[in-house]
Design a protein around this motif. Sequence first.
Motif, short mmCIF file in Angstrom:
data_model
loop_
_atom_site.label_atom_id
_atom_site.label_comp_id
_atom_site.label_asym_id
_atom_site.label_seq_id
_atom_site.Cartn_x
_atom_site.Cartn_y
_atom_site.Cartn_z
N GLY A 95 52.92 41.11 37.33
CA GLY A 95 52.45 42.04 36.31
C GLY A 95 50.95 42.06 36.13
O GLY A 95 50.43 42.74 35.26
N GLU A 96 50.23 41.30 36.95
CA GLU A 96 48.77 41.26 36.89
C GLU A 96 48.18 42.41 37.71
O GLU A 96 48.72 42.79 38.74
N TRP A 97 47.06 42.95 37.24
CA TRP A 97 46.39 44.02 37.96
C TRP A 97 45.41 43.43 38.98
O TRP A 97 44.59 42.60 38.63
N GLN A 98 45.53 43.88 40.23
CA GLN A 98 44.71 43.39 41.32
C GLN A 98 44.03 44.58 42.01
O GLN A 98 44.56 45.68 42.01
N PRO A 99 42.87 44.35 42.66
CA PRO A 99 42.25 45.43 43.43
C PRO A 99 43.18 45.88 44.55
O PRO A 99 43.86 45.06 45.18
N GLY A 100 43.25 47.21 44.79
CA GLY A 100 44.07 47.74 45.87
C GLY A 100 43.54 47.28 47.22
O GLY A 100 42.34 47.13 47.41
N GLN A 101 44.45 47.06 48.15
CA GLN A 101 44.06 46.66 49.49
C GLN A 101 43.72 47.89 50.32
O GLN A 101 44.27 48.97 50.11
N VAL A 102 42.81 47.73 51.25
CA VAL A 102 42.42 48.83 52.13
C VAL A 102 43.56 49.14 53.10
O VAL A 102 44.32 48.24 53.43
N PRO A 103 43.68 50.38 53.51
CA PRO A 103 42.86 51.51 53.10
C PRO A 103 43.30 52.04 51.74
O PRO A 103 44.45 51.95 51.36
N TYR A 104 42.33 52.60 51.02
CA TYR A 104 42.61 53.22 49.72
C TYR A 104 41.68 54.41 49.56
O TYR A 104 40.74 54.59 50.33
N ALA A 105 41.96 55.24 48.55
CA ALA A 105 41.14 56.42 48.28
C ALA A 105 40.57 56.34 46.87
O ALA A 105 41.13 55.68 45.99
#
Length: 149
Positions: A37-47
Motif C-alpha cells: 500500500g506504499e506509493w513508489q516511483p513508477g519503473q521505466v518505461p513510463y510517461a
Amino acid sequence: MTAARLPLTRALVALVEQATGRPCGLGELPRVQDAAGEWQPGQVPYAIVDSLPGTFSGPPLADWQADAAWSYQVTSVGEREDQAQWLADRVRHGIVGRTAGRWAYELDIAQARVIDRQLEHDTAGQASVSAAGAIVSYVQRFTITVTPA
C-alpha cells in the motif's frame, strides 16, 4: 466559458496508461502503489503528461458553447532509446490511432465532447539522453479539441 480542462487531462492520463500498460504521471514522475500500500516511483518505461497553452474558437468565452483546443506534451521515458520509442509508439496509437475508422481508444469526459485529436510534434526517434546516460526521453505534443456537450 468552455468545457473544463481538468476532466480531459485526467482522461488523457488514464488513456495513456490504458494504451501503453505503463504508468503515467501528470506533470511529474508517476507513482504506483506496491503490495504493502506504499506509493513508489513508477519503473521505466513510463510517461509524463504536461499541459500546454490552449486555444479557443467559436462564440465569446462568456458563452458556454465555445470550443477549446487543449494542448499536451507527452514525454515517454526509458533507460534505453528503444524503450522510449516503444512507449512513444503506443502513446501515439492510443491518442490519435484509429481502428476501423474510429479512435482506437475513447476519451470520454463529462460535460464535453472530443471533436478532434492531432499529433502536433513528434521527435521522430531523436530521443534526448541525460548527461548520465541513464534516462532517454521521447517528446510528443498533441492537441485535443473539445466542445461543450
